[in-house]
Design an enzyme around this catalytic site. Structure first.
Site, PDB file in Angstrom:
ATOM      1  N   ASP A 187       0.833  -1.199   0.000  1.00  0.00           N
ATOM      2  CA  ASP A 187       0.000   0.000   0.000  1.00  0.00           C
ATOM      3  C   ASP A 187       0.875   1.259   0.000  1.00  0.00           C
ATOM      4  O   ASP A 187       1.853   1.337   0.748  1.00  0.00           O
ATOM      5  CB  ASP A 187      -0.863  -0.029   1.269  1.00  0.00           C
TER       6      ASP A 187
ATOM      7  N   GLU B  95      14.583 -15.152   0.584  1.00  0.00           N
ATOM      8  CA  GLU B  95      14.980 -16.216   1.526  1.00  0.00           C
ATOM      9  C   GLU B  95      14.098 -17.449   1.346  1.00  0.00           C
ATOM     10  O   GLU B  95      14.416 -18.521   1.834  1.00  0.00           O
ATOM     11  CB  GLU B  95      14.786 -15.740   2.989  1.00  0.00           C
TER      12      GLU B  95
HETATM   13  C1  GLC Z   1      -4.126   3.056  -0.749  1.00  0.00           C
HETATM   14  C2  GLC Z   1      -5.356   2.192  -0.716  1.00  0.00           C
HETATM   15  C3  GLC Z   1      -6.511   3.038  -0.327  1.00  0.00           C
HETATM   16  C4  GLC Z   1      -6.254   3.596   1.054  1.00  0.00           C
HETATM   17  C5  GLC Z   1      -4.936   4.377   1.084  1.00  0.00           C
HETATM   18  C6  GLC Z   1      -4.481   4.642   2.493  1.00  0.00           C
HETATM   19  O1  GLC Z   1      -4.200   3.993  -1.750  1.00  0.00           O
HETATM   20  O2  GLC Z   1      -5.527   1.566  -1.955  1.00  0.00           O
HETATM   21  O3  GLC Z   1      -7.716   2.320  -0.334  1.00  0.00           O
HETATM   22  O4  GLC Z   1      -7.300   4.458   1.422  1.00  0.00           O
HETATM   23  O5  GLC Z   1      -3.901   3.647   0.489  1.00  0.00           O
HETATM   24  O6  GLC Z   1      -4.032   3.461   3.098  1.00  0.00           O
END
Ligand code: GLC
Length: 573
Positions: A217, A283
């Site tokens: 993310d 790993e």
């Molecule tokens: C990313 C995710 C989104 C989320 C953001 C904060 O963009 O895809 O859904 O709100 O990160 O974590």
């Protein structure tokens, strides 16, 4: 024909041309009847995914979370949200997916934790200068009483990017914590070695359980420019892909600021983190893999994340951004392939996900009454999907696009849960529209999503006819079309990884040739609204078309293919 090898039979390189299906777990299938999708529900639908023909599932977060941002606010990276299931359920999920030849990719959220994470709770009860404070981005405020935030950074979800640290009585102190997203998502301090060690450990925790990889993310975040300088925020934001005037006025793009090199995106230091993570993934036998959610200004910056000792892949949002525009699509394809080639990495392609308007609606032209023409939107979406599936590399499919689901643009205000909705005063934060649960059967009110009829977001009655059960009985349905496309893509060596040759084509038409020793495939996308006649030398052996507007023309004994407007076709050569 022998069965093509499944993802599990290609342990080293399966990800290079995989089709990966994104599950947004709260909205996929509810086994408990509380209206929230869960892991047992997902397990019960694995046969559906295997039958669809995907190589892997990527599951958005299901960790313990207060769900202020759909689980992207993680309270504990080593436990499961009790509403979504248990650790035993995850173990079963991995075993059951593997038994069906599919890989499992989880979602890791390293830019921020939830404010309910034990680390942030400890910070709230600690003093300036403590070890607990150093795990987050906590700074003294400006002004005589330190009543101003440390700098002018804004939250992606609108408003200030900083909030007060508060004392035991809830009173604001002169210290502030950074949150590039919601106030409940404090940013971690990646200058702190303890944060590095913790995340390496989290990766191993899940890899040891058999997880095949992670989607990362906000992978272009994490590291902030030294000194945290003020940022000249662009005044005009262009809009999250698909959210144009028709959907919402004055919308800020979640990541628009990265186009202007914000001091918190795409900093060089972030690459050191991925080198560490790659060493951890390597790993394992077979090695585990990563896909970054990497919003960067151009394909050249994107490819840097795919250097051989960093991430395996990243999402290629330039292509998603290209819209229904043959020239823009071609430019993105060429730039992406060229830049990825310099680092020896395969590109990825994606048209929809849980943050953007579903591509049936996003690609739709406006009808005369100003609303999206969803009939043509579906034609275009199917055509874009077919053409994209012929590009070299891997492809991500977002749950429900295989049913041709449109965006739900008319959710009631009080049903909305996107944290950006209240923070923007209702001008932004419409991501719930692509997160409405999946319709499995024709039964109202929740179309078989949950046994009780409950659903955490209301499901529109006008979705009747779009359920999995309905579409499974209709050979012309979008679902059957996806099943055919994925089956053919798996069977033919020419599709998947490899090189691409462009054919000369009229304006608005894209034509690529994919080559293999066992036969070539030509993929043609006609973005215009008029039929085009393909040269007879391109052949007429149609493998699959996105719509019915395909005709064979016998011109003086020479067979030619005519492809209808807003239609794509695969032809065997
Ligand atoms: C990313 C995710 C989104 C989320 C953001 C904060 O963009 O895809 O859904 O709100 O990160 O974590």
């Amino acid at each position: 024909m022998t069965n093509p090898p499944s993802a599990l039979q290609r342990p080293q390189d399966w990800w290079r041309d995989a089709v990966i299906y994104q599950v947004y777990p709260r909205s996929f299938a509810d086994s408990g009847g509380d209206g929230l999708g869960d892991i047992p529900g997902l397990i019960s639908r694995l046969d559906y995914l295997a039958n669809l023909g995907v190589d892997a599932v990527w599951i958005s977060p299901f960790y313990s979370s207060p769900l202020h941002d759909g689980g992207y606010d993680v309270a504990d990276y080593r436990s499961i949200d009790a509403r979504l299931g248990s650790m035993d359920d995850v173990d079963s999920l991995v075993a059951e997916a593997h038994a069906r030849g599919m890989r499992v990719i989880m979602d890791i959220v390293p830019n921020h934790t939830s404010s309910e994470h034990a680390w942030f709770q400890e910070a709230l009860n600690s003093e300036p200068g403590s070890q607990a404070w150093d795990r987050y981005m906590i700074r003294e405020g400006k002004g005589t009483d330190r009543e101003e935030p440390p700098n002018n950074w804004r939250s992606v979800f609108h408003g200030r990017g900083w909030s007060h640290m508060r004392d035991a009585d809830g009173e604001p102190t002169g210290y502030w914590y950074l949150h590039l997203f919601d106030t409940t998502q404090p940013d971690l301090n990646w200058e702190n070695p303890e944060v590095h060690a913790e995340f390496r450990d989290i990766l191993r925790f899940w890899f040891d359980r058999g997880i095949d990889g992670f989607r990362i993310d906000v992978s272009h975040g994490l590291v902030k420019e030294e000194g945290l300088p003020d940022f000249d925020h662009p005044e005009q934001f262009s809009g999250l892909p698909g959210f144009d005037e028709e959907h919402v006025a004055n919308h800020e793009n979640m990541f628009d600021a990265d186009k202007a090199h914000a001091p918190y995106w795409d900093q060089d230091g972030v690459h050191d983190i991925y080198r560490e993570w790659r060493a951890v993934a390597d790993e394992y036998d077979p090695p585990r893999i990563f896909c970054g959610e990497t919003w960067v200004p151009n394909p050249e910056r994107l490819a840097r994340y795919q250097r051989p000792d960093e991430l395996h892949t990243s999402f290629n949002f330039s292509y998603l951004d290209a819209g229904w525009d043959a020239d823009a699509m071609r430019t993105s394809i060429d730039d992406t392939i060229r830049n990825h080639a310099t680092v020896g990495a395969p590109p990825t392609w994606v048209l929809s996900n849980h943050d953007v308007v579903r591509h049936r609606t996003r690609l739709a032209p406006l009808a005369t009454d100003g609303t999206a023409d969803l009939g043509r939107g579906l034609d275009r979406a199917r055509a874009a999907t077919l053409f994209t599936l012929a590009l070299p590399g891997s492809m991500y499919i977002y749950q429900g696009e295989e049913l041709g689901l449109p965006e739900v643009s008319d959710l009631a205000d009080d049903a909305r849960q996107d944290p950006a909705w209240p923070r923007s005063g209702g001008t932004d934060g419409k991501r719930d529209g692509c997160r409405v649960p999946i319709p499995w059967t024709p039964e109202l009110p929740s179309f078989g999503f949950s046994s009780s009829g409950a659903a955490w977001l209301p499901m529109p009655a006008y979705w009747s006819g779009l359920s999995v059960a309905d579409e499974s009985e209709d050979p012309q349905s979008t679902l059957e079309f996806y099943r055919s496309a994925l089956r053919i893509r798996r069977e033919l060596d020419a599709l998947g990884e490899g090189s691409l040759q462009w054919e000369d084509s009229p304006e608005g038409v894209l034509a690529i040739r994919r080559l293999s020793d066992t036969g070539n495939v030509l993929a043609v996308l006609n973005t215009t609204d008029s039929p085009v006649r393909l040269p007879s030398s391109w052949g007429s052996d149609v493998l699959l078309a996105s719509g019915p507007e395909i005709a064979l023309l016998d011109d003086d004994g020479v067979e030619m293919l005519v492809v209808g407007g807003e239609t794509a076709v695969w032809v065997r050569r």
